[in-house]
Write a protein that holds these residues in place. Structure first.
Motif, mmCIF file in Angstrom:
data_model
loop_
_atom_site.group_PDB
_atom_site.id
_atom_site.type_symbol
_atom_site.label_atom_id
_atom_site.label_comp_id
_atom_site.label_asym_id
_atom_site.label_seq_id
_atom_site.Cartn_x
_atom_site.Cartn_y
_atom_site.Cartn_z
ATOM 1 N N GLY A 114 3.085 -5.448 -10.354
ATOM 2 C CA GLY A 114 2.757 -4.621 -11.658
ATOM 3 C C GLY A 114 2.050 -3.358 -11.671
ATOM 4 N N GLN A 115 1.170 -3.213 -10.829
ATOM 5 C CA GLN A 115 0.244 -2.177 -10.514
ATOM 6 C C GLN A 115 0.779 -0.707 -10.110
ATOM 7 N N THR A 116 -0.048 0.086 -10.441
ATOM 8 C CA THR A 116 0.595 1.454 -10.201
ATOM 9 C C THR A 116 -0.387 2.479 -9.306
ATOM 10 N N PHE A 117 -0.060 3.414 -8.740
ATOM 11 C CA PHE A 117 -0.766 4.175 -7.860
ATOM 12 C C PHE A 117 -0.314 5.667 -8.071
ATOM 13 N N THR A 118 -1.031 6.622 -8.287
ATOM 14 C CA THR A 118 -0.449 7.959 -8.732
ATOM 15 C C THR A 118 -1.066 8.975 -7.827
ATOM 16 N N GLY A 174 -8.807 -7.025 5.307
ATOM 17 C CA GLY A 174 -7.507 -7.721 4.538
ATOM 18 C C GLY A 174 -7.043 -7.362 3.131
ATOM 19 N N GLU A 175 -5.842 -6.869 3.011
ATOM 20 C CA GLU A 175 -5.506 -6.438 1.788
ATOM 21 C C GLU A 175 -6.456 -5.282 0.931
ATOM 22 N N ASP A 176 -7.075 -4.590 1.635
ATOM 23 C CA ASP A 176 -8.045 -3.493 1.113
ATOM 24 C C ASP A 176 -6.784 -2.418 0.665
ATOM 25 N N GLY A 177 -6.970 -2.056 -0.413
ATOM 26 C CA GLY A 177 -6.130 -0.935 -0.853
ATOM 27 C C GLY A 177 -4.764 -1.291 -1.404
ATOM 28 N N THR A 208 0.875 -1.239 -0.019
ATOM 29 C CA THR A 208 -0.177 -0.058 -0.071
ATOM 30 C C THR A 208 0.909 1.311 0.095
ATOM 31 N N VAL A 209 0.452 2.357 -0.484
ATOM 32 C CA VAL A 209 0.693 3.629 -0.356
ATOM 33 C C VAL A 209 -0.077 4.389 0.538
ATOM 34 N N THR A 255 -3.682 4.237 -1.260
ATOM 35 C CA THR A 255 -4.261 3.392 -2.324
ATOM 36 C C THR A 255 -5.414 2.904 -1.655
ATOM 37 N N GLY A 256 -6.524 2.686 -2.505
ATOM 38 C CA GLY A 256 -8.033 2.283 -1.773
ATOM 39 C C GLY A 256 -8.853 3.436 -1.690
#
Length: 135
Positions: free
Chosen positions: A102-106, A94-97, A60-61, A77-78
């Motif tokens: 290979g995925q990105t967040f901006t 659990g694992e939300d966000g 997560t970020v 993220t999320g």
């Protein structure tokens, strides 16, 4: 033989440091299994920063609410609106966000200052980073 070894070492060093100079092709901050790379990135106000999960683990970020400029928008993220909401979702759902491999967040940084952030599942392994925004 020594010349080839030297040249291979120089080429490897150039590739290894290219990320530290902001020379990634399609992202600004990569994610190893337990680190953001680079750990600190300096950008100008108005810059969109792209994080990319370059590892095989989910990350997560998540901004530290008390470690971003007062006028700045929280980011995670999320799409969570607070650090506690992001943590609660992670702990209950659990694992939300999560950002998968290979995925990105901006996020676009408009307000000058320092923005500290972390990865919820790997915070205990000191997976945190900073964006420094200059005018």
């Amino acid at each position: 033989m020594h010349r080839r070894a030297y040249l291979a070492g120089v080429a490897g060093a150039a590739v290894a440091t290219s990320g530290c100079l902001g020379l990634f092709d399609d992202y600004d901050v990569g994610m190893s299994p337990t680190d953001f790379e680079p750990r600190t990135l300096t950008v100008e106000a108005g810059t969109e920063v792209i994080w990319k999960n370059t590892s095989s683990r989910g990350h997560t970020v998540t901004a530290y609410e008390n470690a971003i400029p007062e006028e700045a928008s929280f980011f995670a993220t999320g799409g969570f609106e607070s650090q506690s909401a992001a943590r609660d979702a992670w702990n209950t759902l659990g694992e939300d966000g999560i950002i998968g491999p290979g995925q990105t967040f901006t996020h676009t940084f408009e307000i000058p200052g320092r923005y500290d952030y972390f990865c919820i599942p790997h915070e205990s392994e000191e997976m945190y980073g900073s964006i420094v925004v200059e005018e």
